[in-house]
Design a protein around this motif. Structure first.
Motif, mmCIF file in Angstrom:
data_model
loop_
_atom_site.group_PDB
_atom_site.id
_atom_site.type_symbol
_atom_site.label_atom_id
_atom_site.label_comp_id
_atom_site.label_asym_id
_atom_site.label_seq_id
_atom_site.Cartn_x
_atom_site.Cartn_y
_atom_site.Cartn_z
ATOM 1 N N ASP A 58 23.083 -2.654 -64.005
ATOM 2 C CA ASP A 58 23.256 -2.791 -62.564
ATOM 3 C C ASP A 58 24.531 -2.086 -62.132
ATOM 4 O OD1 ASP A 58 23.468 -3.526 -59.928
ATOM 5 O OD2 ASP A 58 23.698 -5.663 -60.315
ATOM 6 N N LEU A 59 24.395 -0.881 -61.556
ATOM 7 C CA LEU A 59 25.554 -0.143 -61.063
ATOM 8 C C LEU A 59 25.854 -0.461 -59.603
ATOM 9 C CD1 LEU A 59 24.981 3.367 -62.661
ATOM 10 C CD2 LEU A 59 26.414 1.493 -63.474
ATOM 11 N N GLY A 60 25.006 -1.236 -58.969
ATOM 12 C CA GLY A 60 25.203 -1.579 -57.569
ATOM 13 C C GLY A 60 26.217 -2.677 -57.353
ATOM 14 N N THR A 61 26.599 -3.380 -58.409
ATOM 15 C CA THR A 61 27.565 -4.471 -58.312
ATOM 16 C C THR A 61 28.747 -4.158 -59.213
ATOM 17 O OG1 THR A 61 25.737 -6.030 -58.018
ATOM 18 C CG2 THR A 61 27.889 -6.962 -58.559
ATOM 19 N N PRO A 62 29.969 -4.081 -58.656
ATOM 20 C CA PRO A 62 31.135 -3.821 -59.503
ATOM 21 C C PRO A 62 31.292 -4.879 -60.587
ATOM 22 C CG PRO A 62 31.694 -3.611 -57.175
ATOM 23 C CD PRO A 62 30.308 -4.192 -57.244
ATOM 24 N N ALA A 63 31.806 -4.459 -61.742
ATOM 25 C CA ALA A 63 31.997 -5.368 -62.875
ATOM 26 C C ALA A 63 32.839 -6.573 -62.471
ATOM 27 C CB ALA A 63 32.662 -4.629 -64.025
ATOM 28 N N GLY A 64 32.414 -7.732 -62.905
ATOM 29 C CA GLY A 64 33.152 -8.964 -62.631
ATOM 30 C C GLY A 64 32.956 -9.511 -61.234
ATOM 31 N N ARG A 65 32.077 -8.920 -60.434
ATOM 32 C CA ARG A 65 31.858 -9.369 -59.059
ATOM 33 C C ARG A 65 30.456 -9.950 -58.944
ATOM 34 N NH1 ARG A 65 35.910 -6.927 -55.624
ATOM 35 N NH2 ARG A 65 35.218 -8.529 -54.197
ATOM 36 N N GLY A 66 30.142 -10.514 -57.818
ATOM 37 C CA GLY A 66 28.785 -10.965 -57.557
ATOM 38 C C GLY A 66 28.411 -12.272 -58.204
ATOM 39 N N ARG A 67 29.197 -13.295 -57.970
ATOM 40 C CA ARG A 67 28.896 -14.596 -58.567
ATOM 41 C C ARG A 67 28.093 -15.489 -57.643
ATOM 42 N NH1 ARG A 67 34.483 -13.885 -60.673
ATOM 43 N NH2 ARG A 67 34.123 -12.999 -62.725
ATOM 44 N N ALA A 68 27.595 -14.885 -56.554
ATOM 45 C CA ALA A 68 26.741 -15.616 -55.618
ATOM 46 C C ALA A 68 25.549 -14.723 -55.280
ATOM 47 C CB ALA A 68 27.513 -15.983 -54.357
ATOM 48 N N ARG A 69 24.522 -15.337 -54.707
ATOM 49 C CA ARG A 69 23.299 -14.595 -54.427
ATOM 50 C C ARG A 69 22.652 -15.160 -53.165
ATOM 51 N NH1 ARG A 69 20.466 -11.057 -57.340
ATOM 52 N NH2 ARG A 69 21.785 -11.226 -59.146
ATOM 53 N N PHE A 70 22.028 -14.274 -52.387
ATOM 54 C CA PHE A 70 21.225 -14.675 -51.240
ATOM 55 C C PHE A 70 19.761 -14.434 -51.585
ATOM 56 C CE2 PHE A 70 18.765 -13.090 -47.592
ATOM 57 C CZ PHE A 70 18.659 -14.267 -46.887
ATOM 58 N N LEU A 71 18.928 -15.442 -51.378
ATOM 59 C CA LEU A 71 17.502 -15.348 -51.637
ATOM 60 C C LEU A 71 16.735 -15.801 -50.406
ATOM 61 C CD1 LEU A 71 17.395 -17.149 -55.107
ATOM 62 C CD2 LEU A 71 17.497 -14.682 -54.700
ATOM 63 N N SER A 72 15.550 -15.236 -50.225
ATOM 64 C CA SER A 72 14.662 -15.743 -49.180
ATOM 65 C C SER A 72 13.344 -16.156 -49.820
ATOM 66 C CB SER A 72 14.429 -14.681 -48.103
ATOM 67 O OG SER A 72 13.690 -13.587 -48.610
ATOM 68 N N HIS A 73 12.767 -17.191 -49.260
ATOM 69 C CA HIS A 73 11.451 -17.686 -49.681
ATOM 70 C C HIS A 73 10.544 -17.644 -48.448
ATOM 71 C CE1 HIS A 73 12.973 -20.419 -53.234
ATOM 72 N NE2 HIS A 73 13.125 -19.129 -53.482
ATOM 73 N N PRO A 74 9.863 -16.522 -48.207
ATOM 74 C CA PRO A 74 9.026 -16.415 -47.006
ATOM 75 C C PRO A 74 7.919 -17.467 -46.917
ATOM 76 C CG PRO A 74 9.307 -14.271 -48.031
ATOM 77 C CD PRO A 74 9.885 -15.278 -48.969
ATOM 78 N N GLN A 75 7.428 -17.932 -48.037
ATOM 79 C CA GLN A 75 6.375 -18.942 -48.034
ATOM 80 C C GLN A 75 6.918 -20.327 -48.408
ATOM 81 O OE1 GLN A 75 3.601 -16.707 -47.243
ATOM 82 N NE2 GLN A 75 5.298 -15.582 -47.314
ATOM 83 N N GLY A 76 8.253 -20.464 -48.526
ATOM 84 C CA GLY A 76 8.851 -21.714 -48.958
ATOM 85 C C GLY A 76 8.862 -21.753 -50.475
ATOM 86 N N PRO A 77 9.354 -22.782 -51.079
ATOM 87 C CA PRO A 77 9.923 -23.993 -50.513
ATOM 88 C C PRO A 77 11.408 -23.819 -50.190
ATOM 89 C CG PRO A 77 9.919 -24.170 -52.889
ATOM 90 C CD PRO A 77 9.294 -22.838 -52.546
ATOM 91 N N ASP A 78 11.977 -24.812 -49.529
ATOM 92 C CA ASP A 78 13.401 -24.801 -49.184
ATOM 93 C C ASP A 78 14.208 -25.418 -50.329
ATOM 94 O OD1 ASP A 78 15.778 -24.530 -47.878
ATOM 95 O OD2 ASP A 78 15.478 -26.187 -46.490
ATOM 96 N N GLU A 79 13.984 -24.895 -51.525
ATOM 97 C CA GLU A 79 14.705 -25.319 -52.722
ATOM 98 C C GLU A 79 14.581 -24.197 -53.752
ATOM 99 O OE1 GLU A 79 11.156 -27.898 -54.824
ATOM 100 O OE2 GLU A 79 12.537 -28.918 -53.472
ATOM 101 N N LEU A 80 15.449 -24.213 -54.744
ATOM 102 C CA LEU A 80 15.393 -23.188 -55.780
ATOM 103 C C LEU A 80 14.181 -23.431 -56.678
ATOM 104 C CD1 LEU A 80 19.138 -22.846 -56.819
ATOM 105 C CD2 LEU A 80 17.850 -21.541 -55.134
ATOM 106 N N THR A 81 13.650 -22.331 -57.229
ATOM 107 C CA THR A 81 12.506 -22.425 -58.118
ATOM 108 C C THR A 81 12.839 -21.732 -59.434
ATOM 109 O OG1 THR A 81 11.463 -20.349 -57.463
ATOM 110 C CG2 THR A 81 10.969 -22.288 -56.110
#
Length: 126
Positions: A58-81
């Motif tokens: 992954d060259l799109g994220t600098p080394a040591g960065r990116g410890r969070a993530r945004f996700l979308s669930h277009p069909q749900g659910p409103d919880e992690l899977t």
């Protein structure tokens, strides 16, 4: 911006790497402890995609960065899977795309406070 990306990606899922800046590094007082991480950087998935697809790097994220993530669930659910890419903190959006919910990597809800602030200016040393 994250909610807009989810709307534009629908019916596909959105998956974006996020990174934080300590609250004390902002030019204004945010009313937070100076060490509190404030999500301030977005690394879009298209950056470095060709190398990632071929070599798995992954060259799109600098080394040591990116410890969070945004996700979308277009069909749900409103919880992690089990299908989700996890990080230390995950922001999740579901239709009608009006709010974000924060989770830790185990799927426990976290408090989320939105601040209106400009991140500090960064430059690359010459």
């Amino acid at each position: 911006m994250l909610l807009e990306r989810a709307v534009e990606a629908e019916p596909a899922r959105e998956n974006v790497v996020l990174d934080a800046t300590p609250a004390g590094e902002f030019g204004a007082d945010l009313g937070l402890d100076p060490g509190t991480p404030v999500l301030s950087h977005v690394y879009l998935p298209a950056a470095g995609r060709a190398v990632s697809d071929v070599f798995g790097v992954d060259l799109g994220t600098p080394a040591g960065r990116g410890r969070a993530r945004f996700l979308s669930h277009p069909q749900g659910p409103d919880e992690l899977t089990r299908r989700d890419d996890l990080a230390g903190v995950v922001l999740l959006a579901v239709p009608p795309w009006e709010t974000l919910t924060a989770f830790d990597r185990r799927g426990r809800r976290l408090p989320l406070t939105v601040v209106d602030a400009e991140p500090p200016t960064e430059s690359i040393p010459e």
